[in-house]
Design a protein around this motif. Structure first.
Motif, PDB file in Angstrom:
ATOM      1  N   UNK A  59       0.830  -1.209   0.000  1.00  0.00           N
ATOM      2  CA  UNK A  59       0.000   0.000   0.000  1.00  0.00           C
ATOM      3  C   UNK A  59       0.863   1.258   0.000  1.00  0.00           C
ATOM      4  N   UNK A  60       1.959   1.241   0.790  1.00  0.00           N
ATOM      5  CA  UNK A  60       2.862   2.388   0.807  1.00  0.00           C
ATOM      6  C   UNK A  60       3.537   2.543  -0.555  1.00  0.00           C
ATOM      7  N   UNK A 105       3.969   5.573  -5.689  1.00  0.00           N
ATOM      8  CA  UNK A 105       3.909   5.517  -7.154  1.00  0.00           C
ATOM      9  C   UNK A 105       2.837   6.448  -7.702  1.00  0.00           C
ATOM     10  N   UNK A 106       1.716   6.511  -7.031  1.00  0.00           N
ATOM     11  CA  UNK A 106       0.584   7.274  -7.558  1.00  0.00           C
ATOM     12  C   UNK A 106       0.584   8.739  -7.119  1.00  0.00           C
ATOM     13  N   UNK A 107       1.054   9.026  -5.904  1.00  0.00           N
ATOM     14  CA  UNK A 107       0.847  10.360  -5.381  1.00  0.00           C
ATOM     15  C   UNK A 107       2.067  11.192  -5.072  1.00  0.00           C
ATOM     16  N   UNK A 108       3.274  10.626  -5.168  1.00  0.00           N
ATOM     17  CA  UNK A 108       4.453  11.424  -4.848  1.00  0.00           C
ATOM     18  C   UNK A 108       4.584  12.568  -5.847  1.00  0.00           C
ATOM     19  N   UNK A 117      11.173   5.885 -10.084  1.00  0.00           N
ATOM     20  CA  UNK A 117      11.366   4.614 -10.782  1.00  0.00           C
ATOM     21  C   UNK A 117      11.202   3.448  -9.813  1.00  0.00           C
ATOM     22  N   UNK A 118      10.629   2.364 -10.340  1.00  0.00           N
ATOM     23  CA  UNK A 118      10.454   1.158  -9.522  1.00  0.00           C
ATOM     24  C   UNK A 118      11.796   0.655  -8.981  1.00  0.00           C
TER      25      UNK A 118
END
Length: 479
Positions: free
Chosen positions: A46-47, A52-55, A60-61
């Motif tokens: 979840x973190x 990934x979505x909101x930073x 990069x992964x």
């Protein structure tokens, strides 16, 4: 994760261009299938998704996964770490005694790079960088926020290129800025000389692949031209450690065959090992044993081993072995206390993790972790007792492992129960040859670049006096 062979280590910390220690017996390949913490992994996912979505900026992964791995390891203890491709390469190259950089053994404290020890004959050593210095800026880059690996990368570079380091030093009211010029650092593992007729000095700066062979040559050189040793000082001061097999070989040079040198113990069967003073435990591959060329008398020559707070890991193994077997008198100040074994697990992409897997113990079963070796005779670095600058020890590092044999070992420096400090036969001389002044005289402090085994080396002079005293006592005993 696919199975991979590991290489055991016997030294913690990083070196700015890089000091490493490999422990040869590899951990066996094994399948480990622990139960997975589903709830915690769900939280992790979840973190990960939230970042990934909101930073504020895309991440990069690969960077996120690398940071997660690095965080898991760095929060275990001071010596477990993630090694990127450059750090892993430097780790492998460093044991050969040649690497690029500044020549500083470093750790991390409160987000800053802390100097454990400058290495002799390097840019940092010549510029007066001291143990305990906190590096807070590299050129214009603040160290706060960098990983230790990132900070070490910035200290490395092409030879002849400059870098400015900003440091905080205890006792100084203002930060100190030092400009160093990077160079290819070739560390001479063993140094030696005949200080007086019959009395030899051998110094090991760090334990490398060639240390055992260099030691054999050095000792043999002390016997050339018919010389016969009456006493030997083995100097391990400020030796941060290195290869475990080197420590075993150096110990074997002075001990009877097949006696125990060191043992290790951890959670896995692979971590439970015992090493003795025998060729199979210190030779790598099918090499000839260089110790066979040493004069046999060296195993009976009276010995003093010099140590201080900069003596760590492999140095402590040697000092502990010679102390437990009563082969030498240990003189100086309490050692660093790095008594854990690290194993390196190679990963895809030429990266690796360095994981603490065991503690090591002296022949009598003493744990060195967070305590170190307590000298038989305490001798400070100067006649007035000054330590020549702030010393950090393993017990001062965040998240250090406890000593499993002595729970309170890291809280207070232990003191010997007997044997008073060795007394000088004469006043120490300054470089000019004049007698030193009172205890308040600034000349009485240890210089940043003291010449080892010189007339101004107070600890060495006390070791030499002790050897001469032993010689006199043995002569009277024979009479």
């Amino acid at each position: 994760m696919s199975k991979a062979k590991t290489i055991s280590l016997a030294l913690g910390g990083f070196v700015a261009g890089a000091l490493i220690s490999l422990h040869i017996p590899a951990l066996a390949d094994k399948e480990v299938k622990p139960g997975l913490p589903i709830d915690e992994l769900r939280t992790f996912a979840e973190v990960y998704s939230a970042i990934k979505q909101g930073y504020v900026e895309p991440v990069e992964d690969k960077k996120m996964i690398t940071n997660a791995i690095s965080g898991m390891l760095s929060n275990l203890d001071p010596h477990s770490a993630y090694l990127d491709a450059d750090a892993f390469k430097d780790l492998q190259v460093g044991t050969q005694g040649e690497f690029g950089g500044l020549g500083i053994e470093v750790g991390m404290e409160d987000g800053l790079v802390k100097v454990v020890s400058p290495i002799e004959d390097t840019p940092a050593y010549r510029a007066g960088v001291k143990a305990g210095d906190l590096i807070f800026k590299l050129d214009d880059t603040p160290v706060k926020g960098l990983t230790l690996s990132d900070a070490v990368k910035k200290m490395r570079g092409k030879p002849k290129t400059p870098i400015k380091i900003s440091i905080i030093r205890k006792g100084e009211s203002k930060p100190i800025e030092i400009t160093l010029v990077r160079e290819v650092i070739k560390v001479q593992s063993v140094k030696s000389k005949l200080v007086e007729p019959g009395y030899g000095w051998v110094r090991i700066t760090q334990f490398q692949e060639n240390t055992i062979g260099e030691l054999a040559k050095a000792v043999s050189g002390l016997y050339k031209d018919g010389n016969k040793l009456q006493g030997l000082v083995l100097d391990l001061r400020n030796d941060p450690g290195g290869l475990l097999n080197g420590a075993i070989g150096v110990s074997a040079a002075f001990l009877p065959p097949d006696v125990k040198v060191v043992s290790t113990d951890g959670r896995t069967e692979d971590a439970k090992q015992e090493f003795k003073a025998r060729a199979q435990d210190y030779l790598r591959g099918s090499k000839e044993d260089p110790l066979k060329s040493m004069p046999i008398d060296i195993k009976k020559v009276p010995m003093v081993v010099l140590v201080n707070g900069g003596s760590a890991s492999a140095s402590e193994i040697v000092a502990g072995a010679l102390q437990d077997h009563k082969r030498a008198i240990i003189v100086g100040t309490q050692t660093f206390g790095k008594g854990s074994v690290q194993s390196v697990l190679p990963l895809p992409g030429n990266t690796a993790i360095k994981l603490t897997t065991a503690r090591y113990y002296t022949p009598d079963g003493r744990s060195i972790q967070a305590k170190g070796i307590v000298p038989d005779i305490i001798v400070e670095e100067t006649a007035n007792g000054s330590a020549g600058g702030m010393r950090i020890r393993e017990a001062d590092l965040d998240r250090h492992l406890i000593n499993d044999r002595e729970k309170e070992a890291g809280k207070d420096a232990a003191k010997p129960e007997s044997k008073p400090e060795a007394k000088p036969q004469a006043k120490p001389q300054s470089k000019s040859g004049k007698d030193k002044g009172s205890k308040d005289d600034a000349e009485d402090e240890v210089p940043a670049r003291m010449e080892y085994a010189s007339k101004g080396d107070y600890q060495f002079q006390q070791a030499l006096n002790l050897l001469k005293g032993l010689q006199i006592m043995q002569g009277k005993a024979k009479d």
